[in-house]
Design a protein around this motif. Structure first.
Motif, PDB file in Angstrom:
ATOM      1  N   ALA A  21      58.392  83.139  44.588  1.00  0.00           N
ATOM      2  CA  ALA A  21      57.403  83.442  45.596  1.00  0.00           C
ATOM      3  C   ALA A  21      56.031  83.982  44.819  1.00  0.00           C
ATOM      4  O   ALA A  21      54.983  83.597  45.266  1.00  0.00           O
ATOM      5  N   ALA A  22      56.323  84.830  43.864  1.00  0.00           N
ATOM      6  CA  ALA A  22      55.237  85.341  43.161  1.00  0.00           C
ATOM      7  C   ALA A  22      54.350  84.400  42.549  1.00  0.00           C
ATOM      8  O   ALA A  22      53.020  84.485  42.306  1.00  0.00           O
ATOM      9  N   TYR A  23      55.082  83.560  41.658  1.00  0.00           N
ATOM     10  CA  TYR A  23      54.568  82.484  41.081  1.00  0.00           C
ATOM     11  C   TYR A  23      53.581  81.570  41.976  1.00  0.00           C
ATOM     12  O   TYR A  23      52.689  81.141  41.548  1.00  0.00           O
ATOM     13  N   ALA A  24      54.303  81.153  43.120  1.00  0.00           N
ATOM     14  CA  ALA A  24      53.585  80.375  44.051  1.00  0.00           C
ATOM     15  C   ALA A  24      52.210  81.094  44.367  1.00  0.00           C
ATOM     16  O   ALA A  24      51.367  80.408  44.707  1.00  0.00           O
ATOM     17  N   PHE A  25      52.539  82.383  44.867  1.00  0.00           N
ATOM     18  CA  PHE A  25      51.407  82.925  45.369  1.00  0.00           C
ATOM     19  C   PHE A  25      50.377  83.138  44.295  1.00  0.00           C
ATOM     20  O   PHE A  25      49.027  82.907  44.612  1.00  0.00           O
ATOM     21  N   LYS A  26      50.588  83.333  43.172  1.00  0.00           N
ATOM     22  CA  LYS A  26      49.545  83.456  41.930  1.00  0.00           C
ATOM     23  C   LYS A  26      48.929  82.181  41.846  1.00  0.00           C
ATOM     24  O   LYS A  26      47.580  82.168  41.525  1.00  0.00           O
ATOM     25  N   LYS A  31      44.019  78.868  42.346  1.00  0.00           N
ATOM     26  CA  LYS A  31      43.491  77.553  42.718  1.00  0.00           C
ATOM     27  C   LYS A  31      42.262  78.061  43.934  1.00  0.00           C
ATOM     28  O   LYS A  31      41.115  77.322  43.743  1.00  0.00           O
ATOM     29  N   LYS A  32      42.533  78.931  44.815  1.00  0.00           N
ATOM     30  CA  LYS A  32      41.404  79.414  45.667  1.00  0.00           C
ATOM     31  C   LYS A  32      40.393  80.001  44.645  1.00  0.00           C
ATOM     32  O   LYS A  32      39.041  79.872  45.151  1.00  0.00           O
TER      33      LYS A  32
END
Length: 48
Positions: A21-26, A31-32
Motif C-alpha cells: 500500500a505504501a509503494y502504491a501510494f508513493k 505520478k501526480k
C-alpha cells in the motif's frame, strides 16, 4: 502453537499489505507530482 502460527501469518499479511500500500501510494504521489511539474514548466519564448 496453532494460534501462534495464525498470528504470525496474519502479521505477515499485514506487513506485506502495508508495504504494498505504501509503494502504491508513493507511485501515485510521484505520478501526480510529475504531471504537476509538467504543467508548471512553461516553454521558453522564442526570441531572436
Amino acid at each position: 502453537m496453532i494460534k501462534t502460527l495464525i498470528k504470525l501469518k496474519i502479521l505477515k499479511f499485514m506487513l506485506i499489505g502495508g508495504v504494498s500500500a505504501a509503494y502504491a501510494f508513493k507511485r501515485y504521489c510521484d505520478k501526480k507530482n510529475e504531471v504537476k511539474s509538467k504543467k508548471d514548466k512553461k516553454p521558453l519564448p522564442l526570441t531572436r
